[in-house]
Scaffold this motif. Structure first.
Motif, PDB file in Angstrom:
ATOM      1  N   MET A  78      16.505  -8.587  16.266  1.00 29.33           N
ATOM      2  CA  MET A  78      16.954  -8.162  14.942  1.00 29.33           C
ATOM      3  C   MET A  78      15.969  -7.171  14.339  1.00 29.33           C
ATOM      4  N   ASP A  79      16.512  -6.126  13.734  1.00 27.99           N
ATOM      5  CA  ASP A  79      15.713  -5.172  12.968  1.00 27.99           C
ATOM      6  C   ASP A  79      15.666  -5.685  11.530  1.00 27.99           C
ATOM      7  N   MET A  80      14.513  -6.193  11.113  1.00 27.15           N
ATOM      8  CA  MET A  80      14.391  -6.808   9.789  1.00 27.15           C
ATOM      9  C   MET A  80      13.957  -5.819   8.701  1.00 27.15           C
ATOM     10  N   SER A  81      14.020  -4.528   8.995  1.00 25.63           N
ATOM     11  CA  SER A  81      13.645  -3.548   7.975  1.00 25.63           C
ATOM     12  C   SER A  81      14.624  -3.612   6.799  1.00 25.63           C
ATOM     13  N   GLN A  82      14.152  -3.209   5.644  1.00 32.12           N
ATOM     14  CA  GLN A  82      14.956  -3.306   4.426  1.00 32.12           C
ATOM     15  C   GLN A  82      16.046  -2.255   4.408  1.00 32.12           C
ATOM     16  N   GLY A  83      17.262  -2.670   4.028  1.00 36.14           N
ATOM     17  CA  GLY A  83      18.360  -1.727   3.888  1.00 36.14           C
ATOM     18  C   GLY A  83      18.294  -1.003   2.556  1.00 36.14           C
ATOM     19  N   ALA A  84      19.080   0.045   2.432  1.00 31.62           N
ATOM     20  CA  ALA A  84      19.119   0.804   1.181  1.00 31.62           C
ATOM     21  C   ALA A  84      19.797  -0.017   0.091  1.00 31.62           C
ATOM     22  N   ASP A  85      19.380   0.199  -1.151  1.00 32.24           N
ATOM     23  CA  ASP A  85      19.987  -0.494  -2.289  1.00 32.24           C
ATOM     24  C   ASP A  85      21.172   0.299  -2.819  1.00 32.24           C
ATOM     25  N   SER A  86      22.167  -0.429  -3.304  1.00 31.08           N
ATOM     26  CA  SER A  86      23.290   0.199  -4.006  1.00 31.08           C
ATOM     27  C   SER A  86      23.411  -0.433  -5.381  1.00 31.08           C
ATOM     28  N   THR A  87      23.786   0.363  -6.353  1.00 30.69           N
ATOM     29  CA  THR A  87      23.874  -0.105  -7.733  1.00 30.69           C
ATOM     30  C   THR A  87      25.249  -0.685  -7.998  1.00 30.69           C
ATOM     31  N   THR A  88      25.269  -1.916  -8.520  1.00 34.65           N
ATOM     32  CA  THR A  88      26.536  -2.563  -8.877  1.00 34.65           C
ATOM     33  C   THR A  88      26.678  -2.705 -10.388  1.00 34.65           C
ATOM     34  N   GLY A  89      25.565  -2.789 -11.102  1.00 32.40           N
ATOM     35  CA  GLY A  89      25.614  -2.984 -12.538  1.00 32.40           C
ATOM     36  C   GLY A  89      25.901  -4.411 -12.951  1.00 32.40           C
ATOM     37  N   VAL A  90      26.077  -5.316 -11.973  1.00 38.45           N
ATOM     38  CA  VAL A  90      26.326  -6.725 -12.275  1.00 38.45           C
ATOM     39  C   VAL A  90      24.981  -7.406 -12.499  1.00 38.45           C
ATOM     40  N   ALA A  91      24.824  -8.054 -13.638  1.00 36.07           N
ATOM     41  CA  ALA A  91      23.520  -8.593 -14.025  1.00 36.07           C
ATOM     42  C   ALA A  91      23.000  -9.652 -13.061  1.00 36.07           C
ATOM     43  N   THR A  92      23.902 -10.387 -12.404  1.00 38.01           N
ATOM     44  CA  THR A  92      23.475 -11.461 -11.503  1.00 38.01           C
ATOM     45  C   THR A  92      23.359 -10.999 -10.047  1.00 38.01           C
ATOM     46  N   ASN A  93      23.604  -9.731  -9.789  1.00 42.83           N
ATOM     47  CA  ASN A  93      23.345  -9.164  -8.455  1.00 42.83           C
ATOM     48  C   ASN A  93      21.888  -8.736  -8.385  1.00 42.83           C
ATOM     49  N   VAL A  94      21.190  -9.156  -7.333  1.00 43.85           N
ATOM     50  CA  VAL A  94      19.772  -8.804  -7.210  1.00 43.85           C
ATOM     51  C   VAL A  94      19.447  -8.431  -5.770  1.00 43.85           C
ATOM     52  N   ALA A  95      18.558  -7.478  -5.607  1.00 44.97           N
ATOM     53  CA  ALA A  95      18.086  -7.058  -4.296  1.00 44.97           C
ATOM     54  C   ALA A  95      16.586  -7.308  -4.214  1.00 44.97           C
ATOM     55  N   ILE A  96      16.139  -7.828  -3.082  1.00 46.17           N
ATOM     56  CA  ILE A  96      14.711  -8.082  -2.875  1.00 46.17           C
ATOM     57  C   ILE A  96      14.022  -6.777  -2.497  1.00 46.17           C
ATOM     58  N   GLN A  97      12.981  -6.459  -3.224  1.00 46.85           N
ATOM     59  CA  GLN A  97      12.176  -5.281  -2.932  1.00 46.85           C
ATOM     60  C   GLN A  97      10.914  -5.733  -2.212  1.00 46.85           C
ATOM     61  N   GLY A  98      10.959  -5.756  -0.874  1.00 45.57           N
ATOM     62  CA  GLY A  98       9.810  -6.227  -0.117  1.00 45.57           C
ATOM     63  C   GLY A  98      10.146  -7.463   0.689  1.00 45.57           C
ATOM     64  N   ASN A  99       9.148  -8.321   0.871  1.00 48.13           N
ATOM     65  CA  ASN A  99       9.307  -9.489   1.748  1.00 48.13           C
ATOM     66  C   ASN A  99      10.012 -10.644   1.052  1.00 48.13           C
ATOM     67  N   GLY A 100      10.683 -11.437   1.872  1.00 48.39           N
ATOM     68  CA  GLY A 100      11.241 -12.679   1.357  1.00 48.39           C
ATOM     69  C   GLY A 100      12.729 -12.817   1.571  1.00 48.39           C
ATOM     70  N   PHE A 101      13.195 -14.056   1.390  1.00 52.73           N
ATOM     71  CA  PHE A 101      14.606 -14.402   1.499  1.00 52.73           C
ATOM     72  C   PHE A 101      14.971 -15.331   0.353  1.00 52.73           C
ATOM     73  N   PHE A 102      16.174 -15.170  -0.176  1.00 52.08           N
ATOM     74  CA  PHE A 102      16.673 -16.140  -1.137  1.00 52.08           C
ATOM     75  C   PHE A 102      16.902 -17.470  -0.420  1.00 52.08           C
ATOM     76  N   VAL A 103      16.804 -18.557  -1.182  1.00 53.80           N
ATOM     77  CA  VAL A 103      17.054 -19.888  -0.637  1.00 53.80           C
ATOM     78  C   VAL A 103      18.312 -20.437  -1.298  1.00 53.80           C
ATOM     79  N   VAL A 104      19.286 -20.851  -0.476  1.00 55.81           N
ATOM     80  CA  VAL A 104      20.546 -21.377  -1.004  1.00 55.81           C
ATOM     81  C   VAL A 104      20.892 -22.661  -0.263  1.00 55.81           C
ATOM     82  N   THR A 105      21.821 -23.418  -0.825  1.00 50.37           N
ATOM     83  CA  THR A 105      22.217 -24.686  -0.206  1.00 50.37           C
ATOM     84  C   THR A 105      23.722 -24.879  -0.324  1.00 50.37           C
ATOM     85  N   ASP A 106      24.286 -25.581   0.675  1.00 50.23           N
ATOM     86  CA  ASP A 106      25.694 -25.967   0.587  1.00 50.23           C
ATOM     87  C   ASP A 106      25.834 -27.425   0.172  1.00 50.23           C
ATOM     88  N   GLY A 107      24.732 -28.026  -0.234  1.00 45.29           N
ATOM     89  CA  GLY A 107      24.718 -29.410  -0.647  1.00 45.29           C
ATOM     90  C   GLY A 107      24.144 -30.348   0.392  1.00 45.29           C
TER      91      GLY A 107
END
Length: 286
Positions: A78-107
């Motif tokens: 896998m190429d883990m380099s960062q992809g380009a950002d696109s603007t959505t204007g949705v306040a709850t949309n967020v892009a990571i600038q740099g290292n890291g991953f969001f953490v989510v759960t299905d319960g």
């Protein structure tokens, strides 16, 4: 004779896998947070026809005589380099600038993802399109030794029972801020919690589970560590943005052409072997 035919067959199989990888990359060119893959080849065991020996002061050395037995897919990387950002204007949309991953759960299981296309569901949960809920902290941890996040980012729960929540935004530090109106009608702006980010020693070793998710317990990736955005080596967040796929279409098309031509070349090798074998069969008639 059969060695070259078997080698050609292994080549066809390897380049078919390569085309499978390229096809999947192209199919996901517009998938949020997708990381492109590449197939890496290695030769298989070589048959030694004659051994070699070292040289001396009186005689020269002889290299071993070996014939290769084909090719195999050694790995998909896998190429883990960062992809380009696109603007959505949705306040709850967020892009990571740099290292890291969001953490989510299905319960029942936790996952990591680079996709930040979050929204607020009817129950107040901050969720991805597949329904997995973002995890974080009610208060910001003070060190990188933070434990794995267990707090579900539910804005209604975090705001307190009976309060109404509106204008939810996410800051660069992962803070979730909202306008909270109490039962008396008083409205204040409060920080409800903080999104968590995770890092692993070997991001390319993360196991994909679909829906833009990686298994948080991927053994090849190593044990995850957690903190909030902007702390230490963890990236910050850009609100109203989404990280796009890092697939380079021009590179994928070039790889597709190479794989296609290599596949065809291997079929020609089989055709040549077949013609020679046919000539041997027909020798009795000559």
């Amino acid at each position: 004779m059969l060695r070259s035919m078997n080698s050609a067959i292994s080549g066809m199989q390897a380049f078919q896998t390569d085309l499978d990888v390229v096809g999947n990359n192209i199919a996901n060119v517009d998938t949020v947070g997708y990381k492109s893959n590449s197939a890496e080849f290695s030769d298989v065991l070589s048959q030694t026809m004659a051994g070699g020996n070292a040289g001396s002061t009186t005689t020269g050395g002889v290299n071993p005589e070996q014939v290769g037995l084909g090719v195999k897919v050694a790995a998909t990387q896998m190429d883990m380099s960062q992809g380009a950002d696109s603007t959505t204007g949705v306040a709850t949309n967020v892009a990571i600038q740099g290292n890291g991953f969001f953490v989510v759960t299905d319960g029942t299981h936790d996952y990591l993802t680079r996709a930040g296309d979050f929204s607020i569901d009817s129950a107040g949960n901050l969720v991805l399109p597949d329904g997995t809920i973002a995890l974080g902290y009610a208060t910001a941890p003070t060190s990188s030794s933070a434990t794995a996040p267990t707090t579900k980012m539910n804005v209604l729960t975090l705001a307190g029972t009976g309060n109404q929540v509106s204008n939810v935004t996410i800051g660069s530090d992962g803070s979730i801020t909202a306008s909270v109106t109490d039962s008396s009608g008083n409205t204040t702006t409060k920080t409800l919690g903080y999104l968590a980010l995770a890092q692993v020693p070997n991001p390319a070793g993360l196991v994909k589970t679909g829906d833009n998710l990686y298994d948080a317990q991927s053994a090849p990736a190593g044990s995850a560590t957690y903190w909030t955005p902007g702390q230490g080596s963890y990236g910050t967040l850009a609100a109203g943005e989404l990280e796009q796929s890092n697939v380079d279409l021009s590179q994928q098309f070039a790889e597709m052409i190479v794989a296609q031509n290599a596949y065809v070349a291997n079929t020609h090798m089989i055709g040549t072997d077949n013609a020679i074998l046919q000539a041997l069969v027909n020798m009795k008639n000559s």
